[in-house]
Design an enzyme around this catalytic site. Structure first.
Site, short mmCIF file in Angstrom:
data_model
loop_
_atom_site.label_atom_id
_atom_site.label_comp_id
_atom_site.label_asym_id
_atom_site.label_seq_id
_atom_site.Cartn_x
_atom_site.Cartn_y
_atom_site.Cartn_z
N LYS A 158 58.78 -44.56 35.92
CA LYS A 158 58.69 -44.09 37.31
C LYS A 158 59.04 -42.60 37.35
CE LYS A 158 63.44 -45.55 38.27
NZ LYS A 158 64.26 -46.64 38.83
N TYR A 216 75.23 -12.64 42.10
CA TYR A 216 75.45 -12.80 43.54
C TYR A 216 76.87 -13.27 43.83
CZ TYR A 216 70.41 -12.51 44.26
OH TYR A 216 69.11 -12.09 44.31
C1 LIG Z 1 64.85 -47.21 37.68
C2 LIG Z 1 65.04 -48.66 37.49
C3 LIG Z 1 65.49 -49.15 36.26
C4 LIG Z 1 65.90 -48.26 35.12
O1 LIG Z 1 67.23 -47.84 35.30
P1 LIG Z 1 67.98 -46.94 34.23
O2 LIG Z 1 69.33 -46.78 34.79
O3 LIG Z 1 67.23 -45.65 34.17
O4 LIG Z 1 67.92 -47.67 32.94
C5 LIG Z 1 65.55 -50.52 36.10
N1 LIG Z 1 65.22 -51.36 37.10
C6 LIG Z 1 64.81 -50.92 38.30
C7 LIG Z 1 64.47 -51.88 39.37
C8 LIG Z 1 64.71 -49.55 38.54
O5 LIG Z 1 64.31 -49.12 39.72
#
Ligand SMILES: *Cc1c(COP(=O)(O)O)cnc(C)c1O
Length: 365
Positions: free
Chosen positions: A35, A256
């Site tokens: 994702k 800055y």
């Molecule tokens: C993003 C996600 C994961 C992965 O989580 P990590 O902490 O990156 O391993 C697993 N299950 C779901 C439903 C997610 O949305």
């Protein structure tokens, strides 16, 4: 010539991390979570390193199309399921498995015309209180799905809120086990933190683990453990060069707001990397940076296009010297993205997802 900032995706590290998560998985299969454009690495860029997964899981239908366009014919899971009825047409066409977490998604399925019944992952809210059916409603949802000709296989899923922390997963595991005990179907529960920290328990590994952050080489529970502890390798390096040098006298300030003042003569290197590249502006004096592979510190504020670094530990560094913001430095030096994230009060996830579009990427072995 373009600005010298550059990100690299390390295919070998992705393969290594996937093999590491396979060890944590035991007999369970492994979803590679891609994702958010593979946590900012780029789906197309990680595909080769991750083609050994059992399936790809993601949220965005366009990302699912991109994975299919790469020639992937194995499982793809939509972690949030569909957002509107016509998404189901794409699920049918591309053979996507999808999470069902609410009644509306069952309503849409019941109206969907398809010759090819779908595989769904019914999601229980076992305590995270984000997506999923409350425990008391899960079995009714299961029965509704089971009665639909549009659905063939029903798998079961939940997600942990505290796999990386002291509260742990016991309370959620119990709820999930109690409610699903006599339901058939495969199960998926654990993310990276659950698989690494609680994977000794076969009920946590279940049939599918869902690692994301670990396959990109960041520790899910930093600072309790670092990536080296979990035998993970950074899959992304962000590097640039020094494009200017200043010789400060005692009392001179940098950048800055004059947030840093030298108390002795100090050579400062200006690195072509700023918050418009995705480097977190919340980092302040002391944040580690590698110059020619030597660990030093940032001084002063992060500006849009530049940061300034103390060259004391690397007296021979100057214009053109190599700077590593995170990942692999020269000569085997490493700088963990988790350390930079901690210095900015955030997590490695956010930094890798936030590398700016203006940063050019390449892929290496
Ligand atoms: C993003 C996600 C994961 C992965 O989580 P990590 O902490 O990156 O391993 C697993 N299950 C779901 C439903 C997610 O949305």
């Amino acid at each position: 010539m373009p600005r010298p900032i550059h990100a690299t995706v390390h295919t070998g590290a992705l393969r290594h991390n996937l093999a590491r998560m396979r060890r944590a998985a035991g007999d369970a299969r492994v979803w590679g979570i891609v994702k958010a454009n593979a946590y900012g690495h780029g789906i197309e860029r990680v595909f080769d390193g991750l083609r050994g997964v059992d399936g790809f899981a993601l949220l965005d239908l366009q990302e699912a199309e991109r994975v299919r366009a790469l020639g992937w014919r194995g499982p793809i899971l939509l972690l949030e399921g569909v957002f509107e009825a016509r998404d189901l047409e794409l699920c049918s066409r591309l053979n996507l498995w999808h999470v069902v977490h609410c009644e509306q998604q069952i309503d849409m399925l019941a109206m969907h015309k398809t010759h090819q019944p779908h595989r769904v992952f019914l999601k229980m809210n076992s305590g995270m209180n984000r997506l999923g059916f409350a425990p008391a409603r899960l079995r009714a949802a299961w029965s509704r799905l089971d009665a639909l000709p549009q659905v063939d296989e029903i798998s079961l899923m939940t997600h942990f809120s505290d796999a990386d922390g002291p509260r742990g997963i016991g309370h959620q595991l119990q709820v999930f086990a109690d409610v699903t005990r006599d339901l058939p179907g495969e199960r998926s529960l654990g993310n990276s933190a659950a698989a690494l920290r609680h994977g000794d328990d076969p009920a946590v590994r279940a049939d599918w683990i869902r690692p994301g952050i670990a396959i990109y080489g960041s520790a899910p529970d930093f600072p309790a453990h670092d990536a080296a502890h979990w035998e993970l390798q950074p899959a992304m390096t962000l590097a640039s060069r020094i494009i200017g040098v200043q010789e400060l006298a005692p009392g001179d300030t940098v950048g800055y707001g004059s947030s840093f003042a030298a108390d002795a003569p100090l050579r400062v290197g200006v690195v072509a990397c700023g918050y418009a590249d995705g480097y977190p502006r919340h980092c302040s004096t002391g944040t580690p940076v590698l110059v020619d592979g030597v660990r030093t510190r940032m001084v002063g504020r992060v500006s849009m296009d530049m940061i300034t670094v103390d060259l004391t530990p690397v007296p021979r560094a100057g214009f053109g010297s190599h700077a590593t913001l995170w990942g692999r430095g020269p000569d085997g030096a490493m700088l963990s993205i988790d350390e930079i994230a901690a210095a900015a009060g955030t997590v490695g996830y956010e930094l890798m997802c936030a590398v700016a579009p203006r940063v050019p990427f390449s892929v290496d072995e």
